[in-house]
Enzyme design. Structure first.
Site, PDB file in Angstrom:
ATOM      1  N   ASN A  73     -10.919  20.085  37.952  1.00 39.97           N
ATOM      2  CA  ASN A  73     -12.375  20.156  38.137  1.00 39.97           C
ATOM      3  C   ASN A  73     -12.892  19.030  39.025  1.00 39.97           C
ATOM      4  O   ASN A  73     -12.652  17.848  38.735  1.00 39.97           O
ATOM      5  CB  ASN A  73     -13.070  20.018  36.783  1.00 39.97           C
ATOM      6  CG  ASN A  73     -12.925  21.240  35.915  1.00 39.97           C
ATOM      7  OD1 ASN A  73     -12.143  22.141  36.210  1.00 39.97           O
ATOM      8  ND2 ASN A  73     -13.678  21.281  34.835  1.00 39.97           N
ATOM      9  N   ASP A 108     -19.038  26.237  32.993  1.00 34.05           N
ATOM     10  CA  ASP A 108     -18.467  24.907  32.767  1.00 34.05           C
ATOM     11  C   ASP A 108     -19.163  24.268  31.550  1.00 34.05           C
ATOM     12  O   ASP A 108     -20.397  24.257  31.472  1.00 34.05           O
ATOM     13  CB  ASP A 108     -18.730  24.073  34.032  1.00 34.05           C
ATOM     14  CG  ASP A 108     -17.974  22.759  34.057  1.00 34.05           C
ATOM     15  OD1 ASP A 108     -16.917  22.672  33.418  1.00 34.05           O
ATOM     16  OD2 ASP A 108     -18.442  21.832  34.753  1.00 34.05           O
TER      17      ASP A 108
HETATM   18  O1  G3H Z   1     -18.772  18.136  33.850  1.00 33.68           O
HETATM   19  C1  G3H Z   1     -19.872  17.971  34.370  1.00 33.68           C
HETATM   20  C2  G3H Z   1     -20.114  18.579  35.693  1.00 33.68           C
HETATM   21  O2  G3H Z   1     -19.941  17.633  36.716  1.00 33.68           O
HETATM   22  C3  G3H Z   1     -21.466  19.201  35.723  1.00 33.68           C
HETATM   23  O3  G3H Z   1     -22.453  18.237  35.752  1.00 33.68           O
HETATM   24  O4  G3H Z   1     -24.013  18.929  33.939  1.00 33.68           O
HETATM   25  O5  G3H Z   1     -24.776  17.436  35.809  1.00 33.68           O
HETATM   26  O6  G3H Z   1     -24.282  19.865  36.230  1.00 33.68           O
HETATM   27  P1  G3H Z   1     -23.969  18.643  35.399  1.00 33.68           P
HETATM   28  P1  13P Z   2     -16.076  14.924  38.194  1.00 33.45           P
HETATM   29  O1  13P Z   2     -17.346  14.277  37.710  1.00 33.45           O
HETATM   30  O2  13P Z   2     -14.951  13.967  38.196  1.00 33.45           O
HETATM   31  O3  13P Z   2     -16.244  15.598  39.503  1.00 33.45           O
HETATM   32  O4  13P Z   2     -15.680  16.060  37.112  1.00 33.45           O
HETATM   33  C1  13P Z   2     -16.258  17.339  37.183  1.00 33.45           C
HETATM   34  C2  13P Z   2     -15.982  18.157  35.971  1.00 33.45           C
HETATM   35  O5  13P Z   2     -15.135  17.872  35.154  1.00 33.45           O
HETATM   36  C3  13P Z   2     -16.767  19.384  35.805  1.00 33.45           C
HETATM   37  O6  13P Z   2     -16.530  19.996  34.583  1.00 33.45           O
HETATM   38 ZN    ZN Z   3     -16.031  18.637  33.016  1.00 30.84          ZN
END
Ligand code: G3H
Ligand code: 13P
Ligand code: ZN
Length: 324
Positions: A268, A85
């Site tokens: 997501n 991701d």
């Molecule tokens: O897009 C962001 C996702 O929610 C992942 O969040 O970078 O804090 O793991 P993180």
């Molecule tokens: P949310 O913060 O809305 O759960 O989005 C998650 C996301 O886009 C991870 O790539």
């Molecule tokens: Zn995202």
């Protein structure tokens, strides 16, 4: 498996594949249990932050173990994708391809257009040699995308998508139509307030922009990031048991349901799982202050996340029964 076949079927079938982030064992167990019980294809997402927190090697083998766990749960042919991701560099994407991920995202959406194309194409050229699918992003979501943060969102420009998809060769495209990351997707000023409940009512997503993109790229897989709905029951539980999340607000589920019926084939969701986990843990801590066995609070958190994931699969994404 990679996402190619999953997406083609989802677009034809009018549903979306859930892409859930995981950082720990309880989240992974909950995701797999929910997917196995509903026979839904699922994308397990690992962010850069997750890699830093839990270690990429461990997460990769946990995902492999999850396939065996799914079979143990009676899901004969699990359809599970391991996806990076928000990859922010060629090196990070390459390392995930080399390490056995079946899909990666290169998020160069904060770069100028031509640089986004160049970096995305470089990742696509590498990943496709190994049959790894690549998600790219065009347009900027408000909020924090890993280390990249933007105060305001810039909707994806429909007039750019054909050029971008053609020149990069990406397999799917994340777009910006008003979603954003985290539990505060809109400021109170951007919302109205329901006079009965006092809750914030967010502005609608830009479905006109989505329609224009689909018109330009018929049948091309579209991805929505930042799609947590921030369930108010979890926000209330967190606040009731000592937390402080005033005016947290997400994307209404009916709008996500509507999007899932279109070419949006990956949605997501991360923050909702964090909220469920935190709500359950806070409840145990508040009601049983003597508890100090992590299984006694991570267990209820896992149960609540499983319930959440099943709800999303069945009632929001419509992906249940699509991986029999
Ligand atoms: O897009 C962001 C996702 O929610 C992942 O969040 O970078 O804090 O793991 P993180
Ligand atoms: P949310 O913060 O809305 O759960 O989005 C998650 C996301 O886009 C991870 O790539
Ligand atoms: Zn995202």
């Amino acid at each position: 498996m990679n996402t190619r076949e999953m997406f083609a079927k989802a677009i034809k079938g009018g549903y979306a594949i859930p892409a859930f982030n995981f950082n720990n064992m309880e989240q992974l167990q909950a995701i797999i249990k929910a997917a196995a019980e509903t026979k839904s294809p699922v994308i397990l997402q690992v962010s850069k932050g997750a890699r830093n927190y839990a270690n990429q090697t461990l997460l990769r083998y946990m995902a492999q173990g999850a396939v065996e766990y799914a079979k143990e749960l009676g899901w004969e042919h699990p359809q599970i994708c391991l996806h990076l991701d928000h990859g922010d560099s060629f090196e990070l994407c390459k390392s995930c391809v080399d390490f056995g991920f079946s899909s990666v995202m290169i998020d160069a959406s904060s770069l100028p257009y031509e640089e986004n194309i160049a970096l995305t194409k470089k990742v696509v050229d590498y990943a496709h040699q190994y049959d790894v699918t690549v998600e790219a992003e065009l347009g900027v979501l408000a909020g924090v995308e890993d280390e990249v943060s933007a105060a305001v969102s810039h909707y994806t420009k429909p007039e750019e998508v054909v050029d971008f998809a053609t020149r990069t060769g990406c397999d799917s495209l994340a777009i910006s139509i008003g979603t954003s990351h985290g539990a505060y997707k809109f400021t109170p000023e951007q919302c109205t307030r329901d006079p009965k409940t006092g809750r914030l009512v967010p502005p609608p997503l830009a479905f006109d922009v989505l329609d224009a993109i689909m018109e330009q790229l018929p049948g091309f897989p579209i991805v929505l990031h930042g799609s947590s709905s921030v369930p108010q029951e979890y926000v209330d539980m967190i606040n009731q048991y000592g937390g402080k999340l005033p005016d947290a607000v997400g994307i209404p589920e009916e709008q996500l349901r509507k999007a899932a019926k279109s070419a949006v084939c990956k949605i997501n969701i991360d923050s909702d799982s964090r909220l469920a986990f935190t709500a359950a843990v806070r409840k145990v801590f508040a009601e049983k202050p003597g508890e100090f066995d992590p299984r006694k609070y991570c267990g209820p958190a896992r149960d609540l996340m499983t319930e959440l994931y099943k709800h999303k699969i069945i009632n929001v994404l419509g992906s249940d029964g699509k991986a029999e």
